[in-house]
Scaffold this motif. Sequence first.
Motif, PDB file in Angstrom:
ATOM      1  N   ASN A   1       0.828  -1.208   0.000  1.00 23.97           N
ATOM      2  CA  ASN A   1       0.000   0.000   0.000  1.00 23.97           C
ATOM      3  C   ASN A   1       0.862   1.258   0.000  1.00 23.97           C
ATOM      4  O   ASN A   1       0.529   2.248  -0.665  1.00 23.97           O
ATOM      5  CB  ASN A   1      -0.935  -0.010   1.209  1.00 23.97           C
ATOM      6  CG  ASN A   1      -1.838   1.210   1.256  1.00 23.97           C
ATOM      7  OD1 ASN A   1      -1.785   2.007   2.191  1.00 23.97           O
ATOM      8  ND2 ASN A   1      -2.667   1.376   0.240  1.00 23.97           N
ATOM      9  N   ASN A   2       1.968   1.228   0.719  1.00 16.69           N
ATOM     10  CA  ASN A   2       2.884   2.376   0.710  1.00 16.69           C
ATOM     11  C   ASN A   2       3.439   2.622  -0.693  1.00 16.69           C
ATOM     12  O   ASN A   2       3.596   3.773  -1.121  1.00 16.69           O
ATOM     13  CB  ASN A   2       4.018   2.156   1.706  1.00 16.69           C
ATOM     14  CG  ASN A   2       3.578   2.295   3.143  1.00 16.69           C
ATOM     15  OD1 ASN A   2       2.589   2.975   3.438  1.00 16.69           O
ATOM     16  ND2 ASN A   2       4.293   1.662   4.061  1.00 16.69           N
ATOM     17  N   ARG A   3       3.721   1.540  -1.411  1.00 15.98           N
ATOM     18  CA  ARG A   3       4.196   1.701  -2.794  1.00 15.98           C
ATOM     19  C   ARG A   3       3.101   2.310  -3.666  1.00 15.98           C
ATOM     20  O   ARG A   3       3.368   3.172  -4.509  1.00 15.98           O
ATOM     21  CB  ARG A   3       4.629   0.339  -3.376  1.00 15.98           C
ATOM     22  CG  ARG A   3       5.859  -0.260  -2.716  1.00 15.98           C
ATOM     23  CD  ARG A   3       6.433  -1.403  -3.542  1.00 15.98           C
ATOM     24  NE  ARG A   3       5.491  -2.505  -3.744  1.00 15.98           N
ATOM     25  CZ  ARG A   3       5.366  -3.538  -2.925  1.00 15.98           C
ATOM     26  NH1 ARG A   3       6.098  -3.622  -1.822  1.00 15.98           N
ATOM     27  NH2 ARG A   3       4.506  -4.504  -3.198  1.00 15.98           N
ATOM     28  N   PHE A   4       1.874   1.870  -3.444  1.00 17.53           N
ATOM     29  CA  PHE A   4       0.747   2.406  -4.211  1.00 17.53           C
ATOM     30  C   PHE A   4       0.558   3.897  -3.942  1.00 17.53           C
ATOM     31  O   PHE A   4       0.362   4.689  -4.868  1.00 17.53           O
ATOM     32  CB  PHE A   4      -0.520   1.626  -3.849  1.00 17.53           C
ATOM     33  CG  PHE A   4      -1.778   2.166  -4.460  1.00 17.53           C
ATOM     34  CD1 PHE A   4      -2.004   2.059  -5.823  1.00 17.53           C
ATOM     35  CD2 PHE A   4      -2.745   2.766  -3.673  1.00 17.53           C
ATOM     36  CE1 PHE A   4      -3.174   2.561  -6.399  1.00 17.53           C
ATOM     37  CE2 PHE A   4      -3.918   3.267  -4.226  1.00 17.53           C
ATOM     38  CZ  PHE A   4      -4.128   3.164  -5.595  1.00 17.53           C
ATOM     39  N   VAL A   5       0.618   4.278  -2.673  1.00 20.20           N
ATOM     40  CA  VAL A   5       0.432   5.686  -2.303  1.00 20.20           C
ATOM     41  C   VAL A   5       1.527   6.559  -2.930  1.00 20.20           C
ATOM     42  O   VAL A   5       1.260   7.666  -3.412  1.00 20.20           O
ATOM     43  CB  VAL A   5       0.426   5.841  -0.770  1.00 20.20           C
ATOM     44  CG1 VAL A   5       0.471   7.314  -0.367  1.00 20.20           C
ATOM     45  CG2 VAL A   5      -0.804   5.178  -0.165  1.00 20.20           C
ATOM     46  N   SER A   6       2.759   6.069  -2.927  1.00 16.91           N
ATOM     47  CA  SER A   6       3.889   6.854  -3.429  1.00 16.91           C
ATOM     48  C   SER A   6       4.049   6.785  -4.943  1.00 16.91           C
ATOM     49  O   SER A   6       4.909   7.468  -5.516  1.00 16.91           O
ATOM     50  CB  SER A   6       5.188   6.376  -2.765  1.00 16.91           C
ATOM     51  OG  SER A   6       5.491   5.041  -3.156  1.00 16.91           O
ATOM     52  N   GLY A   7       3.232   5.963  -5.596  1.00 12.68           N
ATOM     53  CA  GLY A   7       3.352   5.830  -7.045  1.00 12.68           C
ATOM     54  C   GLY A   7       4.521   4.989  -7.492  1.00 12.68           C
ATOM     55  O   GLY A   7       4.980   5.115  -8.638  1.00 12.68           O
ATOM     56  N   GLU A   8       4.998   4.104  -6.623  1.00 11.23           N
ATOM     57  CA  GLU A   8       6.156   3.265  -6.936  1.00 11.23           C
ATOM     58  C   GLU A   8       5.780   1.788  -6.937  1.00 11.23           C
ATOM     59  O   GLU A   8       6.506   0.936  -6.433  1.00 11.23           O
ATOM     60  CB  GLU A   8       7.267   3.535  -5.928  1.00 11.23           C
ATOM     61  CG  GLU A   8       7.758   4.983  -5.942  1.00 11.23           C
ATOM     62  CD  GLU A   8       8.800   5.258  -4.881  1.00 11.23           C
ATOM     63  OE1 GLU A   8       9.013   4.385  -4.012  1.00 11.23           O
ATOM     64  OE2 GLU A   8       9.406   6.345  -4.912  1.00 11.23           O
ATOM     65  N   THR A   9       4.632   1.458  -7.497  1.00 11.50           N
ATOM     66  CA  THR A   9       4.154   0.078  -7.507  1.00 11.50           C
ATOM     67  C   THR A   9       5.066  -0.832  -8.325  1.00 11.50           C
ATOM     68  O   THR A   9       5.651  -0.427  -9.328  1.00 11.50           O
ATOM     69  CB  THR A   9       2.731   0.007  -8.072  1.00 11.50           C
ATOM     70  OG1 THR A   9       2.667   0.724  -9.317  1.00 11.50           O
ATOM     71  CG2 THR A   9       1.730   0.628  -7.099  1.00 11.50           C
ATOM     72  N   LEU A  10       5.147  -2.088  -7.865  1.00 10.46           N
ATOM     73  CA  LEU A  10       5.995  -3.081  -8.525  1.00 10.46           C
ATOM     74  C   LEU A  10       5.199  -4.031  -9.417  1.00 10.46           C
ATOM     75  O   LEU A  10       5.776  -4.712 -10.262  1.00 10.46           O
ATOM     76  CB  LEU A  10       6.736  -3.909  -7.458  1.00 10.46           C
ATOM     77  CG  LEU A  10       7.661  -3.137  -6.523  1.00 10.46           C
ATOM     78  CD1 LEU A  10       8.257  -4.083  -5.482  1.00 10.46           C
ATOM     79  CD2 LEU A  10       8.766  -2.436  -7.305  1.00 10.46           C
ATOM     80  N   HIS A  11       3.881  -4.103  -9.215  1.00  9.88           N
ATOM     81  CA  HIS A  11       3.023  -5.034  -9.956  1.00  9.88           C
ATOM     82  C   HIS A  11       3.604  -6.461  -9.915  1.00  9.88           C
ATOM     83  O   HIS A  11       3.843  -7.073 -10.957  1.00  9.88           O
ATOM     84  CB  HIS A  11       2.857  -4.585 -11.412  1.00  9.88           C
ATOM     85  CG  HIS A  11       2.355  -3.185 -11.548  1.00  9.88           C
ATOM     86  ND1 HIS A  11       1.073  -2.810 -11.190  1.00  9.88           N
ATOM     87  CD2 HIS A  11       2.977  -2.049 -11.981  1.00  9.88           C
ATOM     88  CE1 HIS A  11       0.915  -1.518 -11.412  1.00  9.88           C
ATOM     89  NE2 HIS A  11       2.048  -1.028 -11.878  1.00  9.88           N
ATOM     90  N   PRO A  12       3.832  -6.994  -8.722  1.00 12.92           N
ATOM     91  CA  PRO A  12       4.477  -8.306  -8.614  1.00 12.92           C
ATOM     92  C   PRO A  12       3.551  -9.453  -9.018  1.00 12.92           C
ATOM     93  O   PRO A  12       2.321  -9.320  -8.999  1.00 12.92           O
ATOM     94  CB  PRO A  12       4.808  -8.383  -7.119  1.00 12.92           C
ATOM     95  CG  PRO A  12       3.695  -7.610  -6.469  1.00 12.92           C
ATOM     96  CD  PRO A  12       3.439  -6.450  -7.408  1.00 12.92           C
ATOM     97  N   ASN A  13       4.152 -10.566  -9.383  1.00 12.48           N
ATOM     98  CA  ASN A  13       3.413 -11.819  -9.611  1.00 12.48           C
ATOM     99  C   ASN A  13       2.299 -11.673 -10.643  1.00 12.48           C
ATOM    100  O   ASN A  13       1.209 -12.230 -10.481  1.00 12.48           O
ATOM    101  CB  ASN A  13       2.838 -12.339  -8.289  1.00 12.48           C
ATOM    102  CG  ASN A  13       3.904 -12.660  -7.279  1.00 12.48           C
ATOM    103  OD1 ASN A  13       5.003 -13.083  -7.638  1.00 12.48           O
ATOM    104  ND2 ASN A  13       3.607 -12.443  -6.006  1.00 12.48           N
ATOM    105  N   GLN A  14       2.581 -10.955 -11.721  1.00  9.08           N
ATOM    106  CA  GLN A  14       1.568 -10.749 -12.749  1.00  9.08           C
ATOM    107  C   GLN A  14       2.029 -11.198 -14.130  1.00  9.08           C
ATOM    108  O   GLN A  14       1.437 -10.831 -15.147  1.00  9.08           O
ATOM    109  CB  GLN A  14       1.164  -9.263 -12.781  1.00  9.08           C
ATOM    110  CG  GLN A  14       0.523  -8.779 -11.494  1.00  9.08           C
ATOM    111  CD  GLN A  14       0.121  -7.319 -11.547  1.00  9.08           C
ATOM    112  OE1 GLN A  14      -0.004  -6.731 -12.626  1.00  9.08           O
ATOM    113  NE2 GLN A  14      -0.097  -6.717 -10.388  1.00  9.08           N
ATOM    114  N   ASP A  15       3.079 -12.021 -14.165  1.00  2.61           N
ATOM    115  CA  ASP A  15       3.598 -12.444 -15.465  1.00  2.61           C
ATOM    116  C   ASP A  15       3.171 -13.871 -15.796  1.00  2.61           C
ATOM    117  O   ASP A  15       2.495 -14.543 -15.019  1.00  2.61           O
ATOM    118  CB  ASP A  15       5.124 -12.317 -15.503  1.00  2.61           C
ATOM    119  CG  ASP A  15       5.806 -13.091 -14.380  1.00  2.61           C
ATOM    120  OD1 ASP A  15       5.133 -13.900 -13.701  1.00  2.61           O
ATOM    121  OD2 ASP A  15       7.018 -12.882 -14.168  1.00  2.61           O
TER     122      ASP A  15
END
Length: 215
Positions: A29-43
């Motif tokens: 959630n902190n990554r989402f708030v800061s705009g630094e999302t990793l989008h993990p485990n989506q490949d």
Amino acid sequence: MKPGRPGKVREVTNQISPAEAWQRLLAGNNRFVSGETLHPNQDASRRSALVNSQNPFAVIFGCSDSRLAAEIIFDLGLGDAFVVRTAGHVIDDAVLGSLEYGVSVLNVPLIVVLGHDNCGAVTATKNAVETGQMPPGFIRDLVERITPSVLTSLREDKTDINDMVVEHARQTAARLLESSQVISTAVDNSSTAVIGVAYRLEEGRAELVSEFDML
């Protein structure tokens, strides 16, 4: 998966604690708030790895609101969260069965009750309580189930919708333990925790508002 044999859905067990599961959600959630999302485990490799088993580390029971997509706001991917959603995160038998499945079959260490500010279901309930006019159809059922949370807030002179949202998340979390022996037993033996979380739409932050045996 064969009917009547839910235990075949997974082959591994969770090795993290409820507190560690919450920290993992909080980091996302902190990554989402800061705009630094990793989008993990989506490949594609993650998709293939999950064909025959799943090992989610959290159950997220949230409101159906289109602005509250759990996998997005916690920066998760395939297989990370077992998600159940109803308008106003109201509880019924199907919800309890789904959550018990997450706890007893998937051995998930954390149940998150996820509410959000400006919730339409809570707003409808507040209006019904204040006017005495119930909405039509099955929306009435939603309102009836949320009414105890609204009444508690009003008794405490908390008339703001977002205060009622927090109260409803807290009451829903408590009601899960009261309604399900499977969930309450898991909490008692510290294999699972139940927490209430309120999500702020404008800033995108998820805040802990109640917890049951997190540590």
